[in-house]
Design an enzyme around this catalytic site. Structure first.
Site: not given
Length: 384
Positions: A42, A270
């Protein structure tokens, strides 16, 4: 052979399909011969790539595939036929036709599903094979074990449904062996209450990659569901099976964009998330959270350049990550390979270690490497 020396990509993942096949054979060798191998693929085979992974597993002779939903199952049918596919998630009403079109095995957890799927099978004039799931402590899909007899009775009366198997899901097989033993006991007791079951004709499965560490060869179980372990990741002991020799098949790599000199006191990334305490040489790596480098790795964790560990500086950004290369002997230059997960030179960064830095689990890391990261496949044929 690795193609990383010639790839033009800035950030990529390498998948070793030969190692995948070796892992499967090693797991099989540790299990009794009669045990069926259900390969769980999956979420794009845990981020490794559905098409290439499934094709190699077919070549390696897995017995069955397991996926989360019918659309994933349809992808497998496009790759090859002849392998049973069980859908582990609930089948929605508008997905029911896929079960017949692609010959899929749904999971049934409720009486409502029995009635609905039986009506659909009758309308197709075609019997539908299904597995019943019993909830023994996971609290997700599956009928709660105390109410399971009612579900089995409803299934037994459904004229267009055929029972192909019964299973449960361990909630904490890698961390809580006592709870897992309790789940095993509840599962076995629940099955034993159903007098019409012919267990020798059914697939009875509970064990995932973690669960096989306490697998009981002489039990009612005759199948295992293997996901993470076949990809070479085993963050838990496999004591009952002894040594299972598996190799990680996934490597996560990037390149140096530029190298620059910064003075002591300069701020990094940042929010000025880091202030340099010394004159530093930094490399700007061409990978960020847009590629699958977790934001949690901001100012923590390492990458490998020239076989040496280089600490991450400041906040991870969408497309780039800053690392400290001040202490590396020799020249670091634009285009040099950066390893985020995997071996390089004499060193290496394991997926488990990377996951711990990110305060998450290996499953999430593998599934979080984004679609913009090309997967490069090593396809060497193995012998023996």
């Amino acid at each position: 052979m690795s193609q990383s020396t010639t790839t033009p990509f800035r950030c990529w993942a390498e998948i070793d399909l030969a190692a995948l096949e070796r892992n499967l054979k090693s797991i099989r060798a540790a299990l009794p011969e009669h045990i069926k191998y259900i390969a769980v693929v999956k979420a794009e085979a845990y981020g490794h790539g559905m098409q290439q992974t499934v094709a190699r597993l077919m070549q390696a002779n897995v017995d069955m595939f397991a996926v989360a939903n019918v659309l994933e199952a349809a992808k497998i049918r496009e790759i090859g036929t002849g392998w049973p596919i069980i859908v582990l998630g609930a089948t929605l009403e508008n997905e029911e036709s896929y079960l017949f079109e692609y010959d899929l095995i749904p999971t049934i957890s409720t009486i409502e599903e029995v009635e609905r799927l039986n009506r659909k099978a009758r309308s197709h004039e075609k019997p539908l094979k299904a597995h019943i799931k019993i909830d023994t402590g996971m609290g997700r899909l599956g009928i709660w074990h105390e109410y399971a007899t009612e579900l089995f009775d409803a299934f037994h009366k459904a004229t267009f449904l055929t029972l192909g198997g019964v299973y449960t899901h361990f909630a904490s097989a890698s961390r809580d062996p006592e709870f897992t033993r309790r789940q095993r006991q509840l599962f076995t007791e629940t099955i034993a209450k159903v007098d019409w079951l012919e267990t020798e004709k059914l697939l009875i499965h509970a064990d995932n990659s973690a669960g096989i560490s306490t697998f009981a060869p002489d039990s009612v179980y005759n199948a295992v569901r293997i996901g993470l372990l076949q990809f070479g990741i085993a963050p838990y002991p496999l004591s009952i099976l002894g040594e299972v020799d598996t190799t990680p098949i996934f490597e996560f790599k990037s390149r140096v964009g530029i190298v620059k000199q910064l003075p002591a006191g300069a701020t990094i990334s940042y929010g000025r998330s880091r202030t340099l305490q010394r004159d530093s040489r930094v490399a700007i790596v061409c990978a960020g959270y847009g590629d699958g480098v977790p934001l949690k790795l901001s100012d923590r964790g390492d990458v490998l350049i020239s076989g040496e560990r280089c600490p991450i500086l400041g906040q991870v950004t969408m497309d780039q990550t800053i690392v400290d290369v001040t202490d590396i002997e020799g020249v670091v230059k634009s285009g040099d390979q950066v390893t985020l997960i995997g071996p390089q030179g004499e060193g290496g960064i394991r997926l488990q270690e990377f996951s711990e830095w990110a305060e998450t689990i290996p499953w999430e890391i593998l599934c979080s490497v984004t679609k913009r990261v090309p997967r490069i496949y090593r396809t060497a044929i193995i012998t023996g």
